[in-house]
Design a protein around this motif. Structure first.
Motif, short mmCIF file in Angstrom:
data_model
loop_
_atom_site.label_atom_id
_atom_site.label_comp_id
_atom_site.label_asym_id
_atom_site.label_seq_id
_atom_site.Cartn_x
_atom_site.Cartn_y
_atom_site.Cartn_z
N ALA A 45 -5.29 -0.57 -7.72
CA ALA A 45 -4.28 -1.44 -6.98
C ALA A 45 -3.81 -1.19 -5.46
O ALA A 45 -3.60 -2.45 -5.02
CB ALA A 45 -2.75 -1.29 -7.88
N GLU A 46 -3.84 -0.13 -5.19
CA GLU A 46 -3.54 0.14 -3.91
C GLU A 46 -4.59 -0.59 -2.66
O GLU A 46 -4.31 -0.99 -1.89
CB GLU A 46 -3.35 1.66 -3.38
N LEU A 47 -5.67 -0.25 -3.34
CA LEU A 47 -7.09 -0.55 -2.58
C LEU A 47 -6.85 -2.33 -2.42
O LEU A 47 -6.78 -3.10 -1.43
CB LEU A 47 -8.12 -0.74 -3.28
N ILE A 48 -6.59 -3.19 -3.48
CA ILE A 48 -6.37 -4.31 -3.50
C ILE A 48 -5.17 -4.70 -2.74
O ILE A 48 -5.07 -5.86 -1.82
CB ILE A 48 -6.14 -5.13 -5.03
N ALA A 49 -4.04 -4.05 -2.84
CA ALA A 49 -2.90 -4.26 -2.32
C ALA A 49 -3.01 -4.37 -0.37
O ALA A 49 -2.58 -5.32 0.36
CB ALA A 49 -1.50 -3.75 -2.32
N ALA A 52 0.86 -1.30 -0.09
CA ALA A 52 0.17 0.06 -0.04
C ALA A 52 0.85 1.22 0.05
O ALA A 52 0.52 2.05 -0.73
CB ALA A 52 -1.06 -0.12 1.32
N ARG A 53 1.96 1.13 0.71
CA ARG A 53 2.74 2.45 0.63
C ARG A 53 3.50 2.44 -0.72
O ARG A 53 3.76 3.75 -1.14
CB ARG A 53 3.77 2.23 1.88
N ILE A 54 3.95 1.67 -1.29
CA ILE A 54 4.38 1.72 -2.50
C ILE A 54 3.45 2.40 -3.78
O ILE A 54 3.99 3.19 -4.37
CB ILE A 54 4.91 0.26 -3.15
#
Length: 334
Positions: free
Chosen positions: A237-241, A223-225
Protein backbone atom coordinates in the motif's frame (compact mmCIF):
# COMPACT_ATOMS: atom_id res chain seq x y z
CA UNK A 1 9.60 -66.71 7.86
CA UNK A 2 11.91 -67.43 4.93
CA UNK A 3 10.59 -66.15 1.63
CA UNK A 4 7.68 -64.30 3.17
CA UNK A 5 6.66 -60.79 4.20
CA UNK A 6 4.42 -60.23 7.18
CA UNK A 7 2.55 -56.91 7.70
CA UNK A 8 0.63 -55.70 10.68
CA UNK A 9 -1.61 -52.69 11.31
CA UNK A 10 -2.15 -50.90 14.60
CA UNK A 11 -5.73 -52.10 14.78
CA UNK A 12 -5.65 -55.18 12.56
CA UNK A 13 -4.18 -58.67 12.18
CA UNK A 14 -0.98 -59.64 10.37
CA UNK A 15 -1.16 -60.10 6.60
CA UNK A 16 1.15 -62.43 4.68
CA UNK A 17 2.64 -61.98 1.20
CA UNK A 18 4.89 -64.64 -0.34
CA UNK A 19 5.96 -62.32 -3.17
CA UNK A 20 7.79 -59.03 -2.48
CA UNK A 21 6.37 -57.51 -5.67
CA UNK A 22 2.84 -58.34 -4.59
CA UNK A 23 3.69 -56.95 -1.16
CA UNK A 24 4.72 -53.62 -2.70
CA UNK A 25 1.46 -53.54 -4.64
CA UNK A 26 -0.45 -54.21 -1.43
CA UNK A 27 1.41 -51.42 0.34
CA UNK A 28 0.41 -49.08 -2.48
CA UNK A 29 -3.24 -49.94 -1.86
CA UNK A 30 -3.20 -49.98 1.96
CA UNK A 31 -1.36 -48.25 4.80
CA UNK A 32 0.41 -50.66 7.16
CA UNK A 33 2.16 -49.73 10.38
CA UNK A 34 4.84 -52.43 10.59
CA UNK A 35 6.72 -54.46 7.97
CA UNK A 36 8.64 -57.68 8.64
CA UNK A 37 10.74 -58.70 5.65
CA UNK A 38 13.06 -61.62 4.97
CA UNK A 39 16.52 -60.88 3.65
CA UNK A 40 16.49 -63.67 1.05
CA UNK A 41 13.39 -63.70 -1.14
CA UNK A 42 12.53 -64.47 -4.76
CA UNK A 43 12.34 -61.52 -7.24
CA UNK A 44 14.23 -59.12 -4.95
CA UNK A 45 16.07 -59.33 -1.65
CA UNK A 46 15.04 -57.61 1.56
CA UNK A 47 17.45 -54.71 1.10
CA UNK A 48 16.02 -53.83 -2.33
CA UNK A 49 12.49 -54.29 -1.02
CA UNK A 50 13.15 -51.95 1.93
CA UNK A 51 14.65 -49.30 -0.35
CA UNK A 52 11.64 -49.51 -2.69
CA UNK A 53 9.28 -49.24 0.27
CA UNK A 54 11.08 -46.22 1.75
CA UNK A 55 10.83 -44.43 -1.60
CA UNK A 56 7.10 -44.10 -0.98
CA UNK A 57 6.17 -41.07 1.18
CA UNK A 58 3.61 -43.05 3.18
CA UNK A 59 6.30 -45.54 4.29
CA UNK A 60 9.22 -43.28 5.10
CA UNK A 61 8.75 -43.67 8.86
CA UNK A 62 6.99 -47.05 9.11
CA UNK A 63 9.11 -49.49 11.17
CA UNK A 64 10.74 -52.30 9.13
CA UNK A 65 12.18 -55.46 10.75
CA UNK A 66 14.54 -57.49 8.57
CA UNK A 67 14.90 -61.20 9.31
CA UNK A 68 18.23 -62.70 8.21
CA UNK A 69 20.54 -65.62 8.83
CA UNK A 70 23.48 -63.67 7.44
CA UNK A 71 25.71 -62.26 10.18
CA UNK A 72 27.88 -60.33 7.68
CA UNK A 73 28.26 -56.73 8.85
CA UNK A 74 28.06 -55.50 5.24
CA UNK A 75 24.52 -56.84 4.90
CA UNK A 76 23.42 -55.06 8.04
CA UNK A 77 24.95 -51.76 6.89
CA UNK A 78 23.25 -52.06 3.48
CA UNK A 79 19.94 -52.78 5.20
CA UNK A 80 20.31 -49.79 7.52
CA UNK A 81 21.14 -47.55 4.58
CA UNK A 82 18.05 -48.84 2.79
CA UNK A 83 15.91 -47.97 5.81
CA UNK A 84 15.64 -51.05 8.03
CA UNK A 85 14.66 -50.20 11.59
CA UNK A 86 15.57 -53.45 13.37
CA UNK A 87 16.99 -56.96 12.75
CA UNK A 88 16.18 -60.50 13.84
CA UNK A 89 18.56 -63.41 13.34
CA UNK A 90 17.31 -66.82 12.28
CA UNK A 91 16.27 -68.84 14.00
CA UNK A 92 14.53 -66.23 16.11
CA UNK A 93 12.78 -66.55 19.43
CA UNK A 94 8.98 -65.97 19.07
CA UNK A 95 8.93 -64.17 22.41
CA UNK A 96 11.67 -61.80 21.23
CA UNK A 97 9.76 -61.19 17.98
CA UNK A 98 6.59 -60.33 19.91
CA UNK A 99 8.49 -57.93 22.16
CA UNK A 100 10.14 -56.13 19.24
CA UNK A 101 6.87 -55.93 17.33
CA UNK A 102 5.12 -54.50 20.39
CA UNK A 103 7.85 -51.89 20.91
CA UNK A 104 7.91 -50.83 17.26
CA UNK A 105 4.12 -50.63 17.07
CA UNK A 106 4.17 -48.42 20.16
CA UNK A 107 6.74 -46.22 18.41
CA UNK A 108 4.56 -46.11 15.31
CA UNK A 109 1.53 -45.18 17.41
CA UNK A 110 3.48 -42.28 18.91
CA UNK A 111 4.54 -41.17 15.41
CA UNK A 112 0.94 -41.21 14.19
CA UNK A 113 -0.31 -39.29 17.22
CA UNK A 114 2.48 -36.74 16.87
CA UNK A 115 1.70 -36.26 13.17
CA UNK A 116 -1.99 -35.83 13.96
CA UNK A 117 -1.13 -33.29 16.62
CA UNK A 118 1.13 -31.40 14.21
CA UNK A 119 -1.63 -31.31 11.59
CA UNK A 120 -4.11 -30.04 14.17
CA UNK A 121 -1.70 -27.30 15.28
CA UNK A 122 -1.11 -26.33 11.64
CA UNK A 123 -4.85 -26.03 11.06
CA UNK A 124 -5.27 -23.94 14.20
CA UNK A 125 -2.42 -21.60 13.20
CA UNK A 126 -3.87 -21.24 9.70
CA UNK A 127 -7.30 -20.51 11.16
CA UNK A 128 -5.93 -17.87 13.53
CA UNK A 129 -3.78 -16.31 10.79
CA UNK A 130 -6.74 -16.22 8.43
CA UNK A 131 -8.83 -14.49 11.10
CA UNK A 132 -6.14 -11.85 11.69
CA UNK A 133 -5.73 -11.23 7.97
CA UNK A 134 -9.48 -10.88 7.53
CA UNK A 135 -9.59 -8.28 10.32
CA UNK A 136 -6.65 -6.39 8.78
CA UNK A 137 -8.37 -6.39 5.38
CA UNK A 138 -11.66 -5.17 6.82
CA UNK A 139 -9.99 -2.32 8.74
CA UNK A 140 -8.13 -1.23 5.61
CA UNK A 141 -11.26 -1.28 3.48
CA UNK A 142 -13.32 0.68 6.00
CA UNK A 143 -10.54 3.24 6.45
CA UNK A 144 -10.35 3.67 2.68
CA UNK A 145 -14.10 4.18 2.47
CA UNK A 146 -13.95 6.83 5.19
CA UNK A 147 -11.34 8.71 3.17
CA UNK A 148 -13.52 8.51 0.07
CA UNK A 149 -16.44 10.09 1.94
CA UNK A 150 -14.19 13.08 2.63
CA UNK A 151 -13.43 13.27 -1.08
CA UNK A 152 -17.10 13.53 -2.02
CA UNK A 153 -17.61 9.87 -2.94
CA UNK A 154 -19.84 7.27 -1.29
CA UNK A 155 -17.08 4.66 -1.09
CA UNK A 156 -17.69 2.55 -4.20
CA UNK A 157 -14.63 4.10 -5.86
CA UNK A 158 -12.18 2.21 -3.65
CA UNK A 159 -13.94 -1.09 -4.29
CA UNK A 160 -14.00 -0.59 -8.06
CA UNK A 161 -10.34 0.49 -8.11
CA UNK A 162 -9.44 -2.64 -6.15
CA UNK A 163 -11.32 -4.95 -8.51
CA UNK A 164 -10.05 -3.33 -11.70
CA UNK A 165 -6.49 -3.33 -10.33
CA UNK A 166 -6.73 -7.05 -9.66
CA UNK A 167 -7.98 -7.69 -13.21
CA UNK A 168 -5.08 -5.73 -14.71
CA UNK A 169 -2.58 -7.54 -12.47
CA UNK A 170 -3.99 -10.86 -13.63
CA UNK A 171 -3.89 -9.66 -17.23
CA UNK A 172 -0.14 -8.98 -17.14
CA UNK A 173 0.50 -12.39 -15.60
CA UNK A 174 1.37 -11.61 -11.99
CA UNK A 175 1.09 -14.56 -9.58
CA UNK A 176 -2.32 -14.99 -7.88
CA UNK A 177 -0.97 -14.08 -4.44
CA UNK A 178 0.47 -10.82 -5.75
CA UNK A 179 -2.75 -9.99 -7.60
CA UNK A 180 -4.64 -10.51 -4.36
CA UNK A 181 -2.17 -8.28 -2.49
CA UNK A 182 -2.67 -5.47 -5.01
CA UNK A 183 -6.43 -5.88 -4.70
CA UNK A 184 -6.18 -5.48 -0.93
CA UNK A 185 -3.70 -2.59 -0.95
CA UNK A 186 -5.25 -0.51 -3.76
CA UNK A 187 -8.02 1.03 -1.60
CA UNK A 188 -5.38 2.91 0.40
CA UNK A 189 -3.96 4.70 -2.65
CA UNK A 190 -5.42 8.06 -1.54
CA UNK A 191 -5.06 7.66 2.23
CA UNK A 192 -2.93 10.82 2.26
CA UNK A 193 -6.02 12.90 1.45
CA UNK A 194 -6.82 12.66 5.14
CA UNK A 195 -4.19 15.42 5.54
CA UNK A 196 -5.69 17.73 2.90
CA UNK A 197 -8.08 20.51 3.90
CA UNK A 198 -11.76 20.03 3.06
CA UNK A 199 -11.84 23.38 1.30
CA UNK A 200 -9.45 22.00 -1.31
CA UNK A 201 -10.85 18.47 -1.47
CA UNK A 202 -14.42 19.70 -1.96
CA UNK A 203 -13.75 22.79 -4.04
CA UNK A 204 -16.31 22.81 -6.88
CA UNK A 205 -14.11 24.63 -9.38
CA UNK A 206 -10.62 24.25 -10.76
CA UNK A 207 -7.82 24.33 -8.22
CA UNK A 208 -5.33 27.19 -8.31
CA UNK A 209 -1.65 26.34 -8.80
CA UNK A 210 -1.09 26.83 -5.07
CA UNK A 211 -4.05 24.59 -4.20
CA UNK A 212 -2.90 21.97 -6.70
CA UNK A 213 0.51 21.92 -5.05
CA UNK A 214 -1.15 21.28 -1.70
CA UNK A 215 -3.37 18.58 -3.20
CA UNK A 216 -0.36 16.80 -4.63
CA UNK A 217 1.08 16.49 -1.14
CA UNK A 218 -1.41 13.72 -0.45
CA UNK A 219 0.91 11.15 -2.02
CA UNK A 220 3.77 11.99 0.35
CA UNK A 221 1.39 12.18 3.30
CA UNK A 222 0.03 8.75 2.40
CA UNK A 223 3.51 7.26 2.11
CA UNK A 224 4.46 8.66 5.53
CA UNK A 225 1.31 7.22 7.08
CA UNK A 226 2.13 3.78 5.70
CA UNK A 227 5.94 3.80 5.97
CA UNK A 228 7.84 1.06 7.78
CA UNK A 229 4.89 -1.31 7.71
CA UNK A 230 5.45 -4.74 9.25
CA UNK A 231 3.13 -6.58 6.84
CA UNK A 232 3.46 -7.11 3.10
CA UNK A 233 0.02 -5.59 2.66
CA UNK A 234 1.00 -2.27 4.24
CA UNK A 235 4.31 -2.20 2.38
CA UNK A 236 2.49 -2.72 -0.90
CA UNK A 237 0.00 0.00 0.00
CA UNK A 238 2.91 2.38 0.69
CA UNK A 239 4.34 1.79 -2.80
CA UNK A 240 0.96 2.49 -4.36
CA UNK A 241 0.25 5.59 -2.26
CA UNK A 242 3.67 7.06 -3.06
CA UNK A 243 3.78 6.39 -6.81
CA UNK A 244 0.27 6.06 -8.28
CA UNK A 245 0.49 9.59 -9.75
CA UNK A 246 3.79 8.93 -11.53
CA UNK A 247 3.57 8.73 -15.33
CA UNK A 248 5.21 6.33 -17.75
CA UNK A 249 6.92 9.22 -19.57
CA UNK A 250 8.27 10.78 -16.34
CA UNK A 251 5.86 13.73 -16.26
CA UNK A 252 4.10 12.66 -13.07
CA UNK A 253 4.71 13.38 -9.40
CA UNK A 254 6.14 13.45 -6.77
CA UNK A 255 9.44 11.93 -7.97
CA UNK A 256 9.12 12.14 -11.77
CA UNK A 257 9.79 8.42 -12.09
CA UNK A 258 9.41 6.89 -15.52
CA UNK A 259 8.95 3.49 -17.13
CA UNK A 260 9.80 0.44 -15.08
CA UNK A 261 11.26 2.60 -12.30
CA UNK A 262 7.66 3.10 -11.21
CA UNK A 263 6.61 0.15 -9.03
CA UNK A 264 4.36 -2.18 -11.01
CA UNK A 265 1.73 -2.00 -8.26
CA UNK A 266 1.50 1.76 -8.72
CA UNK A 267 1.41 1.48 -12.53
CA UNK A 268 -1.55 -0.88 -12.26
CA UNK A 269 -3.50 1.17 -9.74
CA UNK A 270 -2.85 4.37 -11.72
CA UNK A 271 -4.98 3.07 -14.60
CA UNK A 272 -7.78 1.80 -12.35
CA UNK A 273 -7.82 5.03 -10.34
CA UNK A 274 -7.85 7.40 -13.32
CA UNK A 275 -10.43 5.35 -15.18
CA UNK A 276 -12.87 5.19 -12.28
CA UNK A 277 -12.27 8.86 -11.40
CA UNK A 278 -13.17 9.82 -14.97
CA UNK A 279 -16.36 7.79 -14.70
CA UNK A 280 -17.30 9.29 -11.32
CA UNK A 281 -18.97 12.59 -10.56
CA UNK A 282 -16.89 14.96 -8.46
CA UNK A 283 -17.55 18.45 -7.07
CA UNK A 284 -15.40 19.87 -9.87
CA UNK A 285 -16.63 17.73 -12.83
CA UNK A 286 -19.37 15.56 -14.32
CA UNK A 287 -18.97 11.82 -14.77
CA UNK A 288 -17.70 10.64 -18.15
CA UNK A 289 -19.39 7.81 -20.10
CA UNK A 290 -17.34 4.65 -19.65
CA UNK A 291 -16.59 4.37 -23.39
CA UNK A 292 -15.09 7.86 -23.38
CA UNK A 293 -13.05 7.04 -20.27
CA UNK A 294 -11.88 3.81 -21.93
CA UNK A 295 -10.72 5.75 -24.98
CA UNK A 296 -8.78 8.16 -22.75
CA UNK A 297 -6.92 5.32 -21.05
CA UNK A 298 -6.00 3.82 -24.42
CA UNK A 299 -4.94 7.23 -25.76
CA UNK A 300 -2.57 7.73 -22.84
CA UNK A 301 -0.82 4.37 -23.30
CA UNK A 302 2.92 5.01 -23.45
CA UNK A 303 2.65 8.53 -22.06
CA UNK A 304 0.70 8.44 -18.80
CA UNK A 305 0.33 4.67 -18.52
CA UNK A 306 2.41 1.51 -18.88
CA UNK A 307 1.51 0.08 -22.34
CA UNK A 308 1.50 -3.51 -21.03
CA UNK A 309 -0.94 -2.55 -18.28
CA UNK A 310 -3.14 -0.77 -20.81
CA UNK A 311 -3.14 -3.91 -22.98
CA UNK A 312 -4.28 -5.91 -19.95
CA UNK A 313 -6.95 -3.28 -19.24
CA UNK A 314 -8.25 -3.65 -22.81
CA UNK A 315 -8.21 -7.46 -22.59
CA UNK A 316 -10.23 -7.38 -19.37
CA UNK A 317 -12.66 -4.75 -20.67
CA UNK A 318 -15.85 -6.93 -20.61
CA UNK A 319 -15.27 -7.71 -16.93
CA UNK A 320 -14.50 -4.07 -16.18
CA UNK A 321 -17.76 -3.01 -17.81
CA UNK A 322 -19.58 -5.48 -15.58
CA UNK A 323 -17.94 -3.93 -12.50
CA UNK A 324 -18.86 -0.41 -13.61
CA UNK A 325 -22.47 -1.45 -14.22
CA UNK A 326 -22.97 -2.79 -10.70
CA UNK A 327 -25.63 -0.80 -8.80
CA UNK A 328 -24.45 1.74 -6.24
CA UNK A 329 -23.67 0.26 -2.81
CA UNK A 330 -23.40 -3.23 -4.33
CA UNK A 331 -19.78 -3.15 -5.44
CA UNK A 332 -17.83 -6.06 -4.10
CA UNK A 333 -16.07 -5.26 -0.85
CA UNK A 334 -13.50 -7.23 1.11
Amino acid sequence: MIGSIVRETLEGTPELCLSPLKALDKCAAEQFDLVIVDHIMPEMDGVAFTAALRARPAYRTVPVIMVTSDIDKTVRIEAIKAGATDFLHKPFDPTELQARVANLLALRQAQVELADRAQWLTREVERATSHLLAREEEIIYRLARAIEYRDGDTGEHVSRVAQISQLIAEGIGLPPARCRMIYLAAPLHDIGKIGIADAILSKPGKLSPEEMAIMREHVSIGARILERGSSELIRTAELIAQSHHEKWDGAGYPDQLSGSDIPIEARIVAIADVFDALCSERPYKQAWPIDKAYAEIVRCSGSHFDPDCVDAFRAKWPMIVAIMNEPANQAVGF
